[in-house]
Design a protein around this motif. Structure first.
Motif, PDB file in Angstrom:
ATOM      1  N   LEU A 113       0.850  -1.185   0.000  1.00 19.57           N
ATOM      2  CA  LEU A 113       0.000   0.000   0.000  1.00 19.57           C
ATOM      3  C   LEU A 113       0.893   1.245   0.000  1.00 19.57           C
ATOM      4  O   LEU A 113       1.003   1.945   1.007  1.00 19.57           O
ATOM      5  N   PRO A 114       1.529   1.544  -1.121  1.00 13.56           N
ATOM      6  CA  PRO A 114       2.522   2.622  -1.122  1.00 13.56           C
ATOM      7  C   PRO A 114       1.946   4.026  -1.008  1.00 13.56           C
ATOM      8  O   PRO A 114       2.611   4.930  -0.510  1.00 13.56           O
ATOM      9  N   VAL A 131      -6.591  -0.888   3.133  1.00 15.30           N
ATOM     10  CA  VAL A 131      -6.442   0.343   2.365  1.00 15.30           C
ATOM     11  C   VAL A 131      -5.587   1.346   3.139  1.00 15.30           C
ATOM     12  O   VAL A 131      -5.611   1.386   4.370  1.00 15.30           O
ATOM     13  N   ARG A 132      -4.820   2.144   2.397  1.00 16.80           N
ATOM     14  CA  ARG A 132      -4.071   3.249   2.980  1.00 16.80           C
ATOM     15  C   ARG A 132      -5.022   4.452   3.033  1.00 16.80           C
ATOM     16  O   ARG A 132      -5.395   4.998   2.000  1.00 16.80           O
ATOM     17  N   SER A 133      -5.428   4.848   4.235  1.00 24.47           N
ATOM     18  CA  SER A 133      -6.472   5.850   4.394  1.00 24.47           C
ATOM     19  C   SER A 133      -5.941   7.263   4.197  1.00 24.47           C
ATOM     20  O   SER A 133      -4.753   7.486   3.946  1.00 24.47           O
ATOM     21  N   GLU A 134      -6.838   8.248   4.335  1.00 24.76           N
ATOM     22  CA  GLU A 134      -6.488   9.641   4.078  1.00 24.76           C
ATOM     23  C   GLU A 134      -5.382  10.149   4.989  1.00 24.76           C
ATOM     24  O   GLU A 134      -4.590  10.998   4.591  1.00 24.76           O
ATOM     25  N   GLY A 152      -2.922   8.358   6.053  1.00 24.26           N
ATOM     26  CA  GLY A 152      -1.729   7.556   5.834  1.00 24.26           C
ATOM     27  C   GLY A 152      -1.691   6.264   6.601  1.00 24.26           C
ATOM     28  O   GLY A 152      -0.801   5.432   6.377  1.00 24.26           O
ATOM     29  N   GLN A 153      -2.641   6.075   7.498  1.00 22.98           N
ATOM     30  CA  GLN A 153      -2.674   4.839   8.265  1.00 22.98           C
ATOM     31  C   GLN A 153      -3.357   3.735   7.468  1.00 22.98           C
ATOM     32  O   GLN A 153      -4.128   3.987   6.545  1.00 22.98           O
ATOM     33  N   VAL A 154      -3.068   2.495   7.865  1.00 30.29           N
ATOM     34  CA  VAL A 154      -3.699   1.345   7.237  1.00 30.29           C
ATOM     35  C   VAL A 154      -5.002   1.021   7.963  1.00 30.29           C
ATOM     36  O   VAL A 154      -5.041   0.967   9.202  1.00 30.29           O
ATOM     37  N   ALA A 157      -3.132  -3.008  11.804  1.00 29.06           N
ATOM     38  CA  ALA A 157      -1.924  -2.362  12.316  1.00 29.06           C
ATOM     39  C   ALA A 157      -0.802  -2.542  11.310  1.00 29.06           C
ATOM     40  O   ALA A 157      -0.746  -3.539  10.577  1.00 29.06           O
ATOM     41  N   GLU A 158       0.095  -1.575  11.295  1.00 33.76           N
ATOM     42  CA  GLU A 158       1.272  -1.625  10.445  1.00 33.76           C
ATOM     43  C   GLU A 158       2.494  -1.402  11.317  1.00 33.76           C
ATOM     44  O   GLU A 158       2.535  -0.479  12.127  1.00 33.76           O
TER      45      GLU A 158
END
Length: 396
Positions: free
Chosen positions: A63-64, A82-85, A87-89, A155-156
């Motif tokens: 998810l770049p 998804v990479r949210s608005e 920047g978190q997953v 979590a990432e």
């Protein structure tokens, strides 16, 4: 991985080589084969390992950018990561709240929205319902805030993306799950790598059997005599454990020549394969060619079936057609070896076990990661699956 850590691991590998040995387990393990065919045991695995604990969905580089998504099946759970608005997953059940249709397939940029193919309901990448086209008041009175996508814990950390199996699951602590391997995993900086290929297949074998083939190098000299054995040795193999997982270092044929050089010149590339055992179902292999492979093993609909997904990554995007062609051939070669040699063996083993005449398997002391894996499975499942007094037994 940091150069200093590579030197430390290679030094321990060379100590094993100089002693003409490999990493040994304290004792052999007589393993009941019931774990590959028993329905009760299978149900316990699916419930405990795949519905009650977080699972690895991918690497950070999957998810770049903001809006990038990955639609995956974590066991039997369809998930959108998804990479949210911000920047978190974030992770959501891949199901429209209207009638349950899947919203996304594969991967890509979501263009900030997910649109259901059935009735065109639209959601943003934070899971909020944005619109119900042509409904003409049919859903008046339904609170829009209650019809957002069903969110799952995500979590990432340390270059990995993990997803919890239910909305009620608690927060995910990635370093805690890695049990001491977090700093080492983070050193690979997987957030900046790039995907170069992915494959998926189903096999007539219990889901643990494909995983097992990555836990030991003992088979390389025989099974891979004409393929992998030309580059990698069966011994020594350095195996070290962190909680239920661990890592292993396999010796490349050219590795002994490093001992003639200053340690400042030592490197895994061209000399050693690094493999991570990420409990309960993921193998992260980092061959000496410099790429990475993420192997995810999932149960099928019965004990004798499984699904395996594989993704291939590079530290940077290939810059020329020649490079791209090389890596395409490398992926084809890897899948050919694993499928026609390793996984074909696992299907044959499953067939033998299902005969009912093969009550136990013997795991040797030179297969310590295989033994550690099954010890970890037993602890997680709350059972013992070793043979008792010479008899194959499934002991609760």
């Amino acid at each position: 991985m940091d150069h200093a850590d590579q030197v430390k691991l290679l030094s321990r590998l060379f100590e094993l080589r100089d002693a003409k040995t490999t990493t040994f387990a304290p004792a052999t393990r007589w393993q009941s084969t019931s774990i590959y065919v028993d329905s009760e045991h299978f149900d316990n695995e699916v419930r405990t390992l795949f519905r009650e604990r977080p699972l690895i969905a991918g690497l950070s580089c999957d998810l770049p950018r903001t809006g990038d998504y990955l639609a995956v099946e974590l066991g039997s759970i369809p998930v959108i990561v998804v990479r949210s608005e911000n920047g978190q997953v974030r992770a959501f059940l891949n199901a429209c709240r209207h009638r349950g249709s899947r919203l996304a397939e594969g991967r890509g940029p979501a263009n900030r929205v997910f649109r259901c193919p059935y009735h065109a309901w639209v959601y943003d990448i934070d899971g909020r319902l944005l619109g119900q086209p042509v409904a003409r008041g049919a859903f008046d009175g339904v609170d829009r805030d209650s019809t957002g996508l069903i969110e799952l814990p995500a979590a990432e950390g340390c270059g990995l993306i993990l997803v919890g199996p239910t909305p009620e699951a608690g927060p995910i602590d990635v370093p805690d799950i890695l049990a001491g391997m977090g700093e080492e995993m983070a050193s690979h900086e997987f957030d900046s790598w790039t995907l170069i290929g992915e494959r998926e297949g189903t096999w007539q074998a219990n889901w643990k059997l494909p995983y097992e083939t990555f836990t030991e190098a003992y088979h390389i000299f025989a099974l891979h005599r004409d393929t992998l054995a030309k580059e990698v040795l069966s011994t020594p193999m350095l195996s070290e454990f962190f909680g239920p997982g661990g890592h292993g270092l396999l010796t490349g044929r050219e590795a002994p020549k490093l001992q003639e050089k200053d340690p400042g010149e030592w490197t895994f590339k061209g000399h050693a394969n690094l493999v991570y055992w990420l409990f309960p179902n993921v193998i992260l292999s980092m061959p000496m060619t410099g790429h990475a492979e993420l192997w995810q093993c999932y149960p099928g609909e019965s004990p004798g079936q499984c699904r395996v997904t594989t993704r291939f990554y590079l530290p940077q995007e290939p810059s020329t057609d020649k490079e791209r062609s090389f890596w395409e051939r490398m992926i084809d070669f890897t899948m050919s070896v694993v499928e026609s040699e390793d996984f074909a063996q696992q299907e044959a083993i499953q067939h033998n076990v299902e005969s009912g005449l093969y009550p136990e398997r013997i795991f040797g002391r030179n297969e310590p990661a295989l033994i550690h894996y099954h010890e970890s499975l037993d602890r997680a499942l709350g059972v013992s699956t070793v043979v008792d007094d010479g008899k194959a037994a499934y002991l609760t």
